[in-house]
Design an enzyme around this catalytic site. Structure first.
Site, PDB file in Angstrom:
ATOM      1  N   ARG A 121       5.015  13.073   1.048  1.00  0.00           N
ATOM      2  CA  ARG A 121       6.049  12.151   0.569  1.00  0.00           C
ATOM      3  C   ARG A 121       6.901  11.582   1.699  1.00  0.00           C
ATOM      4  O   ARG A 121       8.027  11.157   1.488  1.00  0.00           O
ATOM      5  CB  ARG A 121       6.934  12.810  -0.490  1.00  0.00           C
ATOM      6  CG  ARG A 121       6.188  13.197  -1.759  1.00  0.00           C
ATOM      7  CD  ARG A 121       7.133  13.524  -2.906  1.00  0.00           C
ATOM      8  NE  ARG A 121       6.385  13.749  -4.133  1.00  0.00           N
ATOM      9  CZ  ARG A 121       5.984  14.941  -4.545  1.00  0.00           C
ATOM     10  NH1 ARG A 121       6.255  16.010  -3.827  1.00  0.00           N
ATOM     11  NH2 ARG A 121       5.319  15.062  -5.664  1.00  0.00           N
ATOM     12  N   LYS A 143       8.514  -2.289   7.923  1.00  0.00           N
ATOM     13  CA  LYS A 143       7.540  -2.776   6.950  1.00  0.00           C
ATOM     14  C   LYS A 143       6.158  -2.244   7.325  1.00  0.00           C
ATOM     15  O   LYS A 143       5.674  -2.489   8.424  1.00  0.00           O
ATOM     16  CB  LYS A 143       7.517  -4.303   6.910  1.00  0.00           C
ATOM     17  CG  LYS A 143       8.661  -4.919   6.124  1.00  0.00           C
ATOM     18  CD  LYS A 143       8.460  -6.407   5.955  1.00  0.00           C
ATOM     19  CE  LYS A 143       9.521  -7.022   5.074  1.00  0.00           C
ATOM     20  NZ  LYS A 143       9.327  -8.485   4.899  1.00  0.00           N
ATOM     21  N   GLU A 185       5.691 -15.372  17.245  1.00  0.00           N
ATOM     22  CA  GLU A 185       6.798 -14.630  16.643  1.00  0.00           C
ATOM     23  C   GLU A 185       8.056 -14.698  17.513  1.00  0.00           C
ATOM     24  O   GLU A 185       9.169 -14.585  17.013  1.00  0.00           O
ATOM     25  CB  GLU A 185       6.391 -13.175  16.398  1.00  0.00           C
ATOM     26  CG  GLU A 185       5.237 -12.991  15.422  1.00  0.00           C
ATOM     27  CD  GLU A 185       5.646 -13.102  13.955  1.00  0.00           C
ATOM     28  OE1 GLU A 185       6.838 -13.381  13.679  1.00  0.00           O
ATOM     29  OE2 GLU A 185       4.773 -12.916  13.089  1.00  0.00           O
ATOM     30  N   LYS A 227      15.858  -9.342  15.562  1.00  0.00           N
ATOM     31  CA  LYS A 227      15.301  -8.701  14.373  1.00  0.00           C
ATOM     32  C   LYS A 227      16.136  -7.500  13.952  1.00  0.00           C
ATOM     33  O   LYS A 227      16.363  -7.278  12.756  1.00  0.00           O
ATOM     34  CB  LYS A 227      13.848  -8.280  14.601  1.00  0.00           C
ATOM     35  CG  LYS A 227      13.240  -7.683  13.330  1.00  0.00           C
ATOM     36  CD  LYS A 227      11.740  -7.649  13.328  1.00  0.00           C
ATOM     37  CE  LYS A 227      11.221  -7.269  11.950  1.00  0.00           C
ATOM     38  NZ  LYS A 227       9.746  -7.202  11.894  1.00  0.00           N
ATOM     39  N   GLU A 237      15.166  -6.392   2.161  1.00  0.00           N
ATOM     40  CA  GLU A 237      15.014  -7.788   1.749  1.00  0.00           C
ATOM     41  C   GLU A 237      15.568  -8.026   0.354  1.00  0.00           C
ATOM     42  O   GLU A 237      14.963  -8.723  -0.476  1.00  0.00           O
ATOM     43  CB  GLU A 237      13.545  -8.197   1.817  1.00  0.00           C
ATOM     44  CG  GLU A 237      13.318  -9.663   2.126  1.00  0.00           C
ATOM     45  CD  GLU A 237      11.878  -9.975   2.514  1.00  0.00           C
ATOM     46  OE1 GLU A 237      11.206 -10.681   1.768  1.00  0.00           O
ATOM     47  OE2 GLU A 237      11.454  -9.473   3.568  1.00  0.00           O
ATOM     48  N   ARG A 242      16.928 -10.905   5.224  1.00  0.00           N
ATOM     49  CA  ARG A 242      15.702 -10.509   5.910  1.00  0.00           C
ATOM     50  C   ARG A 242      14.550 -11.465   5.618  1.00  0.00           C
ATOM     51  O   ARG A 242      13.621 -11.601   6.422  1.00  0.00           O
ATOM     52  CB  ARG A 242      15.307  -9.077   5.532  1.00  0.00           C
ATOM     53  CG  ARG A 242      14.076  -8.608   6.287  1.00  0.00           C
ATOM     54  CD  ARG A 242      13.841  -7.124   6.189  1.00  0.00           C
ATOM     55  NE  ARG A 242      12.645  -6.775   6.972  1.00  0.00           N
ATOM     56  CZ  ARG A 242      12.329  -5.548   7.333  1.00  0.00           C
ATOM     57  NH1 ARG A 242      13.108  -4.536   7.004  1.00  0.00           N
ATOM     58  NH2 ARG A 242      11.244  -5.323   8.042  1.00  0.00           N
ATOM     59  N   ASN A 246      10.458 -14.305   7.508  1.00  0.00           N
ATOM     60  CA  ASN A 246       9.161 -14.765   7.008  1.00  0.00           C
ATOM     61  C   ASN A 246       8.911 -16.237   7.291  1.00  0.00           C
ATOM     62  O   ASN A 246       7.959 -16.811   6.751  1.00  0.00           O
ATOM     63  CB  ASN A 246       9.055 -14.511   5.500  1.00  0.00           C
ATOM     64  CG  ASN A 246       9.014 -13.038   5.158  1.00  0.00           C
ATOM     65  OD1 ASN A 246       8.344 -12.268   5.827  1.00  0.00           O
ATOM     66  ND2 ASN A 246       9.750 -12.649   4.139  1.00  0.00           N
ATOM     67  N   HIS A 249       5.427 -17.772   7.349  1.00  0.00           N
ATOM     68  CA  HIS A 249       4.473 -16.799   6.835  1.00  0.00           C
ATOM     69  C   HIS A 249       3.861 -17.204   5.492  1.00  0.00           C
ATOM     70  O   HIS A 249       2.723 -16.828   5.199  1.00  0.00           O
ATOM     71  CB  HIS A 249       5.134 -15.426   6.716  1.00  0.00           C
ATOM     72  CG  HIS A 249       5.340 -14.744   8.028  1.00  0.00           C
ATOM     73  ND1 HIS A 249       6.142 -15.267   9.020  1.00  0.00           N
ATOM     74  CD2 HIS A 249       4.851 -13.575   8.526  1.00  0.00           C
ATOM     75  CE1 HIS A 249       6.138 -14.457  10.070  1.00  0.00           C
ATOM     76  NE2 HIS A 249       5.355 -13.432   9.795  1.00  0.00           N
ATOM     77  N   HIS A 253       0.106 -17.088   5.744  1.00  0.00           N
ATOM     78  CA  HIS A 253      -0.697 -16.122   4.999  1.00  0.00           C
ATOM     79  C   HIS A 253      -1.749 -16.826   4.138  1.00  0.00           C
ATOM     80  O   HIS A 253      -2.856 -16.315   3.967  1.00  0.00           O
ATOM     81  CB  HIS A 253       0.193 -15.242   4.125  1.00  0.00           C
ATOM     82  CG  HIS A 253       0.916 -14.180   4.895  1.00  0.00           C
ATOM     83  ND1 HIS A 253       1.893 -13.388   4.327  1.00  0.00           N
ATOM     84  CD2 HIS A 253       0.809 -13.767   6.178  1.00  0.00           C
ATOM     85  CE1 HIS A 253       2.360 -12.544   5.240  1.00  0.00           C
ATOM     86  NE2 HIS A 253       1.707 -12.753   6.363  1.00  0.00           N
ATOM     87  N   HIS A 267      -3.214 -13.713  13.027  1.00  0.00           N
ATOM     88  CA  HIS A 267      -1.960 -13.751  12.263  1.00  0.00           C
ATOM     89  C   HIS A 267      -0.915 -14.633  12.946  1.00  0.00           C
ATOM     90  O   HIS A 267      -0.296 -15.495  12.305  1.00  0.00           O
ATOM     91  CB  HIS A 267      -1.408 -12.336  12.082  1.00  0.00           C
ATOM     92  CG  HIS A 267      -0.042 -12.304  11.466  1.00  0.00           C
ATOM     93  ND1 HIS A 267       0.205 -12.699  10.169  1.00  0.00           N
ATOM     94  CD2 HIS A 267       1.159 -11.957  11.984  1.00  0.00           C
ATOM     95  CE1 HIS A 267       1.495 -12.578   9.910  1.00  0.00           C
ATOM     96  NE2 HIS A 267       2.092 -12.131  10.985  1.00  0.00           N
TER      97      HIS A 267
END
Length: 368
Positions: A121, A143, A185, A227, A237, A242, A246, A249, A253, A267
């Site tokens: 966990r 993330k 980035e 960041k 987010e 936050r 993106n 993105h 994506h 990417h």
């Protein structure tokens, strides 16, 4: 050494940036390890360049390192490889308070971090990013995820690392294409809310890509600081802050999905083109002037990043690309927010975008 704190409530950590840090990785990790053994996950490319160096650093710190070497590439962010990492860690009897190490780019960091979030966990992990994209972006903020047939990063968890160690010299072993992809980035942080940093990129981007160590360290430190500030204000987010990270993105994506999450479009290349498209779409809606949109595209082109949708040679239409976007994690009650711009350094979250308008815009770009 630049040391940048990431002030996450209840889980603060440091990002340490220094040329030549990898040979001393064991010394930096030692205070975070409860045992004289550590599990390290990496990929075949990184192992060929850095396994001996990092293993020797752990040995010098009195730590035995156990290694799992996975195939390189985006396809490693899969259910199959996640299961392999989890089973391997369980076989090593990793405990909840242990830290495992992710040595590699964003794929290894995302996969290992997600595995760490699941073991008992949630055990700890240390990020040692070896690509520019990972050093300036994916290693910071917690993330973690894998890809599925439905889309990129749709299965994952927020799980913050215990420490991040970034050595700019690791970039010397990368193909130029990979470094360019990571540089996208870096540009992103200037476009979000720091126009002077975008100007710095315009003046120094080619030096950074040519291997200038000073330019690389500056870019990494400024990107991580940006960041860290955003993530500390909105870790999961929920406040909309936050989401600014993106930028590019949603378009990117969709392009990655259309090209099969393959080497056809890395990417960072997708993000670069996605930012160009976000700027052009913003200009189309009258939000920013066309000159700024052209300036963004010109810088992408100047450093060898894609700046034209037509250049990808896609056999699809705008509607198909929009269909990929419907799997975006930002979907909320059937609405997809978009990161748009009022100018360079003026990114905002728009919640009133008509997807039919996006499809029409993409059709225009595909024909341009």
């Amino acid at each position: 050494m630049a040391v940048i704190p990431v002030a996450i409530a209840g889980a603060p950590y440091e990002v340490r940036i220094e040329a030549g840090l990898l040979p001393n990785a064991g010394q930096h990790c030692r205070p975070f390890l409860r045992k004289d053994r550590v599990a390290v996950v990496t990929d075949a490319n990184v192992a060929a360049n850095w396994r001996e160096v990092v293993a020797a650093s752990f040995t010098a710190a009195g730590i035995r390192s156990e290694w799992l070497v996975l195939p390189a590439g985006e396809s490693t962010k899969s259910w199959q490889c996640l299961a392999e990492v989890v089973d391997w860690l369980l076989a090593l009897e990793v405990e909840r308070k242990d830290n495992i190490v992710a040595l590699g780019g964003g794929v290894i960091g995302d996969l290992t971090g997600f595995a760490a979030s699941m073991i008992k966990r949630g055990c700890g992990f240390i990020q040692i990013p070896t690509t520019l994209l990972a050093q300036v972006d994916s290693s910071v903020g917690g993330k973690t995820a894998i890809n599925t047939p439905a889309g990129k990063n749709l299965v994952g968890a927020f799980h913050q690392p215990s420490l991040v160690l970034a050595d700019p010299l690791a970039l010397d072993t990368l193909p130029l294409r990979d470094t360019r992809a990571g540089y996208a980035e870096v540009i992103k942080y200037g476009l979000i809310d720091d126009a002077p940093f975008f100007e710095w990129c315009e003046a120094n981007g080619t030096r950074l890509l040519a291997g200038d160590s000073g330019a690389r360290e500056t870019a990494i430190a400024r990107s991580v600081a940006a960041k860290a500030r955003i993530v500390a204000a909105d870790e999961k987010e929920t406040a909309g802050i936050r989401a600014l990270l993106n930028l590019g993105h949603t378009f990117g994506h969709a392009l990655e999905a259309e090209t099969g999450f393959s080497d056809r479009l890395l990417h960072g290349e997708g993000v670069a083109l996605g930012m160009v498209l976000a700027a052009r779409f913003s200009a189309r809606r009258g939000l920013m002037n066309g000159q700024d949109a052209r300036r963004i595209a010109a810088h992408m082109e100047a450093v060898g990043l894609p700046s034209s949708l037509q250049s990808l040679g896609l056999a699809c239409d705008g509607r198909r690309l929009v269909d990929h976007m419907l799997h975006d994690k930002k979907m909320d009650a059937g609405t997809l927010p978009f990161l748009l711009m009022r100018g360079i350094g003026q990114t905002f979250l728009a919640k009133d975008v008509d997807l039919a308008d996006v499809a029409a815009f993409l059709d225009e770009e595909l024909r341009a």
